[in-house]
Motif scaffolding. Structure first.
Motif, mmCIF file in Angstrom:
data_model
loop_
_atom_site.group_PDB
_atom_site.id
_atom_site.type_symbol
_atom_site.label_atom_id
_atom_site.label_comp_id
_atom_site.label_asym_id
_atom_site.label_seq_id
_atom_site.Cartn_x
_atom_site.Cartn_y
_atom_site.Cartn_z
ATOM 1 N N ASN A 177 33.002 39.961 89.344
ATOM 2 C CA ASN A 177 32.545 39.218 88.165
ATOM 3 C C ASN A 177 33.381 39.670 86.970
ATOM 4 O O ASN A 177 33.305 40.818 86.540
ATOM 5 N N ILE A 178 34.223 38.778 86.482
ATOM 6 C CA ILE A 178 35.110 39.088 85.360
ATOM 7 C C ILE A 178 34.548 38.441 84.100
ATOM 8 O O ILE A 178 34.207 37.256 84.106
ATOM 9 N N THR A 179 34.457 39.219 83.029
ATOM 10 C CA THR A 179 34.042 38.676 81.735
ATOM 11 C C THR A 179 35.129 38.952 80.705
ATOM 12 O O THR A 179 35.970 39.851 80.888
ATOM 13 N N THR A 180 35.109 38.197 79.629
ATOM 14 C CA THR A 180 36.050 38.461 78.539
ATOM 15 C C THR A 180 35.865 39.873 78.028
ATOM 16 O O THR A 180 36.844 40.565 77.714
ATOM 17 N N GLY A 181 34.603 40.325 77.953
ATOM 18 C CA GLY A 181 34.330 41.679 77.487
ATOM 19 C C GLY A 181 35.006 42.728 78.349
ATOM 20 O O GLY A 181 35.582 43.698 77.844
ATOM 21 N N LYS A 182 34.939 42.563 79.682
ATOM 22 C CA LYS A 182 35.589 43.522 80.586
ATOM 23 C C LYS A 182 37.104 43.543 80.379
ATOM 24 O O LYS A 182 37.727 44.604 80.352
ATOM 25 N N ILE A 183 37.688 42.354 80.246
ATOM 26 C CA ILE A 183 39.142 42.262 80.099
ATOM 27 C C ILE A 183 39.591 42.914 78.787
ATOM 28 O O ILE A 183 40.535 43.728 78.759
ATOM 29 N N TYR A 184 38.910 42.583 77.695
ATOM 30 C CA TYR A 184 39.307 43.154 76.408
ATOM 31 C C TYR A 184 39.060 44.658 76.372
ATOM 32 O O TYR A 184 39.834 45.408 75.781
ATOM 33 N N GLN A 185 37.978 45.096 76.981
ATOM 34 C CA GLN A 185 37.715 46.536 77.060
ATOM 35 C C GLN A 185 38.846 47.243 77.815
ATOM 36 O O GLN A 185 39.315 48.317 77.407
ATOM 37 N N HIS A 186 39.291 46.632 78.897
ATOM 38 C CA HIS A 186 40.379 47.194 79.694
ATOM 39 C C HIS A 186 41.677 47.245 78.891
ATOM 40 O O HIS A 186 42.386 48.267 78.895
ATOM 41 N N PRO A 232 51.408 38.380 76.181
ATOM 42 C CA PRO A 232 51.171 38.429 77.626
ATOM 43 C C PRO A 232 50.116 39.449 78.082
ATOM 44 O O PRO A 232 49.781 39.477 79.260
ATOM 45 N N HIS A 233 49.597 40.286 77.175
ATOM 46 C CA HIS A 233 48.838 41.450 77.639
ATOM 47 C C HIS A 233 47.474 41.085 78.223
ATOM 48 O O HIS A 233 47.095 41.577 79.293
ATOM 49 N N VAL A 234 46.734 40.219 77.547
ATOM 50 C CA VAL A 234 45.429 39.824 78.072
ATOM 51 C C VAL A 234 45.596 38.982 79.329
ATOM 52 O O VAL A 234 44.907 39.198 80.343
ATOM 53 N N ASP A 294 48.092 38.981 81.407
ATOM 54 C CA ASP A 294 48.561 39.858 82.487
ATOM 55 C C ASP A 294 47.409 40.663 83.072
ATOM 56 O O ASP A 294 47.321 40.853 84.293
ATOM 57 N N ALA A 295 46.518 41.136 82.194
ATOM 58 C CA ALA A 295 45.368 41.913 82.671
ATOM 59 C C ALA A 295 44.473 41.069 83.572
ATOM 60 O O ALA A 295 43.946 41.553 84.581
ATOM 61 N N ILE A 296 44.308 39.791 83.225
ATOM 62 C CA ILE A 296 43.490 38.890 84.051
ATOM 63 C C ILE A 296 44.128 38.721 85.431
ATOM 64 O O ILE A 296 43.461 38.833 86.470
ATOM 65 N N MET A 297 45.427 38.449 85.455
ATOM 66 C CA MET A 297 46.111 38.227 86.732
ATOM 67 C C MET A 297 46.090 39.493 87.589
ATOM 68 O O MET A 297 45.869 39.428 88.809
ATOM 69 N N GLU A 298 46.327 40.645 86.981
ATOM 70 C CA GLU A 298 46.324 41.902 87.737
ATOM 71 C C GLU A 298 44.929 42.206 88.277
ATOM 72 O O GLU A 298 44.787 42.727 89.391
ATOM 73 N N TRP A 299 43.900 41.893 87.493
ATOM 74 C CA TRP A 299 42.515 42.116 87.939
ATOM 75 C C TRP A 299 42.222 41.278 89.190
ATOM 76 O O TRP A 299 41.674 41.777 90.171
ATOM 77 N N VAL A 300 42.608 40.008 89.141
ATOM 78 C CA VAL A 300 42.375 39.122 90.284
ATOM 79 C C VAL A 300 43.108 39.631 91.512
ATOM 80 O O VAL A 300 42.540 39.718 92.613
ATOM 81 N N GLU A 301 44.370 40.003 91.349
ATOM 82 C CA GLU A 301 45.162 40.463 92.493
ATOM 83 C C GLU A 301 44.615 41.758 93.084
ATOM 84 O O GLU A 301 44.742 42.000 94.290
ATOM 85 N N ARG A 302 44.004 42.578 92.251
ATOM 86 C CA ARG A 302 43.410 43.826 92.756
ATOM 87 C C ARG A 302 42.113 43.546 93.512
ATOM 88 O O ARG A 302 41.887 44.085 94.601
ATOM 89 N N VAL A 303 41.268 42.694 92.969
ATOM 90 C CA VAL A 303 39.943 42.459 93.555
ATOM 91 C C VAL A 303 40.031 41.721 94.890
ATOM 92 O O VAL A 303 39.249 41.996 95.801
ATOM 93 N N VAL A 304 40.987 40.802 95.018
ATOM 94 C CA VAL A 304 41.038 39.995 96.241
ATOM 95 C C VAL A 304 41.366 40.829 97.477
ATOM 96 O O VAL A 304 41.162 40.371 98.607
ATOM 97 N N GLU A 338 36.619 29.912 74.096
ATOM 98 C CA GLU A 338 36.486 31.239 74.685
ATOM 99 C C GLU A 338 37.131 31.334 76.065
ATOM 100 O O GLU A 338 37.440 32.423 76.544
ATOM 101 N N GLY A 339 37.353 30.190 76.716
ATOM 102 C CA GLY A 339 37.949 30.212 78.044
ATOM 103 C C GLY A 339 39.462 30.046 78.049
ATOM 104 O O GLY A 339 40.092 30.125 79.118
ATOM 105 N N MET A 340 40.066 29.845 76.882
ATOM 106 C CA MET A 340 41.501 29.566 76.822
ATOM 107 C C MET A 340 42.372 30.666 77.432
ATOM 108 O O MET A 340 43.345 30.374 78.143
ATOM 109 N N PRO A 341 42.092 31.960 77.184
ATOM 110 C CA PRO A 341 42.952 32.994 77.795
ATOM 111 C C PRO A 341 42.963 32.913 79.320
ATOM 112 O O PRO A 341 43.993 33.164 79.949
ATOM 113 N N PHE A 342 41.831 32.552 79.923
ATOM 114 C CA PHE A 342 41.773 32.471 81.380
ATOM 115 C C PHE A 342 42.553 31.264 81.890
ATOM 116 O O PHE A 342 43.238 31.345 82.918
#
Length: 592
Positions: A87-96, A115-117, A119-129, A155-159
């Motif tokens: 479960n990914i939230t904007t809060g988790k990504i920004y905290q990271h 690219p930082h946010v 990139d963090a989203i893409m790396e999170w997905v690749e790790r979790v899968v 609020e969903g634009m970064p994703f």
């Protein structure tokens, strides 16, 4: 790894979670290992501090993650065990990202959404899968990613931007976008309107994502002319326009999708291999057909606090339905606002008071689910008292155990002012107390959370027999900050209020059963989180069996369902279609 992104348009709440879960069920029936990710674009770190009226219930995972209720759908449909990082939230990504910035990981660069946010989203997905979810060490082969909200939400634009980049990062043959949109049908004209879907797809394509499939949600099946129009204006072939209309139960959705050759398209689009067929979908179809066929009803009164939104008790209601199906009953759910059972309601709103008590009195069984806060507690205590005194089957979950304890202390043990320290910190008889180690002052993520072991104390426990009489323990998920005060246990058990299950250390009371009662059971954990359509939760199954007058017979038969019921409950995806048909046919002959 193959990725399927499920986005939504027009409005939220049109069934992206059920459609995502059904996609996974279809792929799993084809032999693929499937995992799922839910993206929620709100700033909260997790769902733990939400009111149920905000986003429905808070679903709890084995690792203690408090997540969106859609992860419950994924687990129930796919029979997998997900993790909090699914479960990914904007809060988790920004905290990271901010944590990395504070540690200097960006080497003095200006930290930006791109690219930082992203990139963090893409790396999170690749790790979790890569995390196994099937109880083995095999990594998943397909990941279904549900993007919450609707396309165009700020609020969903970064994703959206992250997945625009991600499709090139993993290559086109490994990435598929499925867009779910509403096709409204105004009652004034009766015509199915495609314009909202056109606008939604145009907005999605303008952001760099082009849907491979468009899933149209509608009240009734859409006409071919409507499909052709969507195809023409949304740059997809007609066979890439899929329709999911309203059905009698969500169990029909996998079959509705597969009837439109969804698995064939996905195999071709994602270059998926062909495995030997598995017949999990046959069981889903049998389950859906059984749901439609059952006529006999069983009425369960759910006495709760968050009754204005049914999703507040989503897992509880689904667990009741799973159990009802297993005992060949259609669930007739009577949701009762707990405050309407309280004495002061007689003066303020006598109609609601009498209607609530009427519902309670005519119900076949009573369920008091979990909850927090003082509102409605006295009404729940009144419901527990009525069930105890009138030999009515009762199941208490979490707070339901605590209110049963308070009621018994007041009316049987003579502690007239007994209470929980949550409701009255100064009560002279604190039969329910807080756990200091789980109350540091912060609200989020500080409760006793996740899967924990409960050890049975008695061989005669009804729940032990329902779970499996050969096991001395059971593992269930918890979410609570208060517990029964162990100092009073001996007083309760002297009067037949038996705590038949406790934690491994023997200090925390997990299961109670009332002596000389058809079914008066309460648990501190939340068994609904592990209930599955093809494998109902034992405490809920016990409530339905007792409410139908079948409990003792069920136990006497060695805790076994009838051949047909057992067929529907065993979650064995390797059972062949011919075996299913032969079993059904032989059962029909026996009944004839």
């Amino acid at each position: 790894m193959k990725y399927i992104l499920v986005s939504g348009g027009v409005i939220s709440g049109i069934g992206k979670g059920v459609i995502s879960s059904s996609l996974g069920t279809i792929l799993k029936s084809c032999g693929f290992r499937v995992t799922a990710i839910k993206i929620d674009p709100y700033l909260n770190i997790d769902a733990g501090t939400f009111s149920p009226y905000e986003h429905g219930e808070v679903f709890v995972l084995d690792d203690g993650g408090e997540v969106d209720l859609d992860l419950g759908n994924y687990e129930r449909f796919l029979n997998v065990t997900l993790h909090k990082d699914n479960n990914i939230t904007t809060g988790k990504i920004y905290q990271h990202v901010i944590s990395k910035e504070r540690k200097g990981d960006y080497l003095g660069k200006t930290v930006q959404v791109v690219p930082h946010v992203t990139d963090a989203i893409m790396e999170w997905v690749e790790r979790v899968v890569k995390i196994p979810v099937n109880g083995d060490q095999e990594p998943p082969e397909v990941c279904i990613i549900e993007l919450g909200g609707t396309i165009g939400d700020i609020e969903g634009m970064p994703f959206v931007e992250a997945f625009r980049q991600f499709q090139f990062r993993v290559k086109s043959e490994n990435f598929c976008n499925i867009h779910v949109s509403l096709v409204p049908q105004p009652s004034a004209t009766g015509e199915q309107k495609t314009k909202p879907t056109q606008h939604s797809v145009r907005a999605l394509r303008g952001l760099g994502l082009s849907p491979d499939l468009i899933v149209c949600r509608s009240v009734s099946p859409i006409e071919m002319s409507v499909k052709d129009k969507i195809s023409n204006f949304c740059h997809v072939a007609p066979e890439q326009v899929i329709n999911v209309h309203d059905v009698s139960s969500i169990y029909h959705v996998p079959s509705v999708l597969e009837a439109q050759n969804l698995s064939t398209y996905l195999k071709k689009r994602l270059s998926l291999p062909t495995y030997p067929a598995r017949f999990l979908l046959t069981k889903w179809k049998n389950l859906a057909d059984k749901y439609d066929r059952i006529q006999k009803k069983c009425t369960i009164a759910l006495v709760g606090k968050y009754t204005r939104l049914e999703d507040s008790y989503a897992s509880v209601i689904k667990a009741l339905r799973h159990a009802a199906l297993a005992v060949n009953r259609r669930l007739d759910l009577a949701i009762i606002e707990a405050t309407h059972l309280e004495e002061e309601t007689v003066t303020n709103d006598p109609v609601s008071y009498h209607e609530a008590w009427k519902k309670l009195c005519i119900a076949d069984g009573i369920l008091v689910p979990g909850g927090f806060g003082n509102r409605g507690v006295e009404g729940k205590i009144a419901a527990a008292k009525w069930a105890r005194e009138n030999q009515k089957p009762y199941l208490g979950v979490c707070l339901g155990l605590q209110v049963a304890t308070i009621e018994f202390a007041r009316n049987i043990l003579g502690m007239n002012d007994a209470n929980s320290t949550e409701m009255n910190p100064d009560t002279p008889h604190p039969v329910v107390i807080d756990m200091p180690e789980h109350n540091p002052g912060n609200m989020g993520g500080t409760m006793r959370l996740g899967k924990r072991r409960t050890v049975f104390k008695s061989d005669q426990s009804v729940l032990r027999k329902l779970y499996n009489g050969n096991r001395d323990f059971v593992d269930e998920r918890h979410r609570h900050r208060y517990e029964v005060n162990p100092s009073f246990i001996h007083l309760f058990e002297e009067k037949g209020f038996n705590f038949v299950g406790h934690d491994v250390e023997g200090m925390r009371m997990e299961i109670m059963e009332l002596k000389d009662h058809p079914y008066y059971v309460a648990v501190q954990f939340h068994p609904e989180f592990l209930s599955r359509p093809l494998h109902p939760s034992p405490p809920y199954l016990g409530l339905l069996l007792a409410s139908c007058g079948k409990l003792q017979t069920h136990i006497d038969k060695g805790n076994r369902l009838s051949p047909r019921e057992r067929l529907m409950s065993e979650n064995d995806p390797d059972t062949s279609e011919s075996e299913l048909e032969m079993s059904l046919r032989s059962n029909l002959v026996l009944k004839t």
